[in-house]
Design an enzyme around this catalytic site. Sequence first.
Site, PDB file in Angstrom:
ATOM      1  N   ASP A 143       0.821  -1.222   0.000  1.00  0.00           N
ATOM      2  CA  ASP A 143       0.000   0.000   0.000  1.00  0.00           C
ATOM      3  C   ASP A 143       0.850   1.265   0.000  1.00  0.00           C
ATOM      4  O   ASP A 143       0.411   2.318   0.460  1.00  0.00           O
ATOM      5  CB  ASP A 143      -0.954   0.025   1.208  1.00  0.00           C
ATOM      6  N   HIS A 175      -3.926  -1.582  -6.452  1.00  0.00           N
ATOM      7  CA  HIS A 175      -3.088  -0.479  -6.899  1.00  0.00           C
ATOM      8  C   HIS A 175      -3.975   0.634  -7.449  1.00  0.00           C
ATOM      9  O   HIS A 175      -4.666   0.447  -8.442  1.00  0.00           O
ATOM     10  CB  HIS A 175      -2.098  -0.955  -7.960  1.00  0.00           C
TER      11      HIS A 175
END
Length: 418
Positions: A13, A41
């Site tokens: 992340d 993503h």
Amino acid sequence: MSSIVVVGANWGDEGKGRIVDYLAGQAGASIRFQGGNNAGHTVVNDLGTFKLHQVPSGVFNPDCLVVLGPGMVISPEKLTVELDEVKASGVTPKLAISDRATLCLPLHAMEDTLEEQRLGDGAYGSTRQGIAPAYGDRVMKKAILVGWLKQPEVLVERIQFFLDWKLPQLKALYPTFEFNQTAQEMADWLLEVSAPWIDSVCNVSMPLKALQAEGKTLLFEAQLGAGRDLIYGEYPWVTSSHVSGAYAGIGGGLPGLRPERVIAVAKAFSTSVGTGTLLTAMENQDEFRKIANEFGATTGRPRDVGYFDAVATKNGVELQAANEVALTKLDCLTGLPDLKICVAYEGAHTENPIWPQTAGLKPVYEVMESWSEDITGCRTFAELPKAAQQYVLRIEELLGVPVPMVSVGPGRDEMILR
């Protein structure tokens, strides 16, 4: 020709998607080399905001070959849905999907969910997408390969072999488990949901070698980060594949790859989602989490947020063999009065602090000057407030590698190149 590998320095992340999207404009191929539908993503560009899961983040460059590598586990129906979403934005990607990749089946997701439920409070924090069971079956030599979608008779035979082995185990371990599909029904379903992209299934090494010969830039993208690596991460709270830059060539289709650039992406603060330990967690996380929009792109789960952990990040940079760092979300720190960096740990086992079993460890902080100015409009390093410059420079000093890319917003143009 150059090869660029974009990897995570922490627990995932970190903002790899926006870095890949930014770099893809000059790339001949954008390649995912491991993981599967558990990735999240986020890419923001002039076409909109997209949450990609299996498709590489360079997909929005129409001249870029989009490669799903042999190191991936591919959820076929969800790949079709994701490609439809990309196409709805006006982009028709040039696809190459590895025939050596592993299929991640609904049965795997079911197994993943049942195991997390069985573990109860000891659960791993899985996204329940079936990633671990799919990789486990590959290791056990029972997996269904993507290439068999182009050989229907072989596909049915291999599914039957797989079911004969898998179903008795699941029925014995999970009392509520039920599964009634035949091998032929599974094969028919797989052929139906993969029909939109089955013609793209190939030996991806061939087009990649051709692009190498033409001198094109190859852009490799990892999922998650160093702290979740199967071998070197915070075991057992890890993913089920190798997220390191060293695996890019193997998982991407070019086993002999020697990349020129390895970019480790790190946020300007630390975050972690799932099970594990975030030593630098803030005491009151809710407000900052909302400001920084720290929720999982795949699951929507709130992420733990904390101060920048330079110890863990330096370990991640070294594990990735990174020669540069991209720092993301610096803008989210604007107005944070309590700004600090973890520069060391104290307690037992600090001599080997690479995602240790962290009981008893405490972070040692260095207090930094904060800033209140809006920095989202800054496009050069000199335009940043002095305190923001000092924050980046201190991180660069602690990590021991250059930080040439600093993002000050989610958009493609909100990037400072030093």
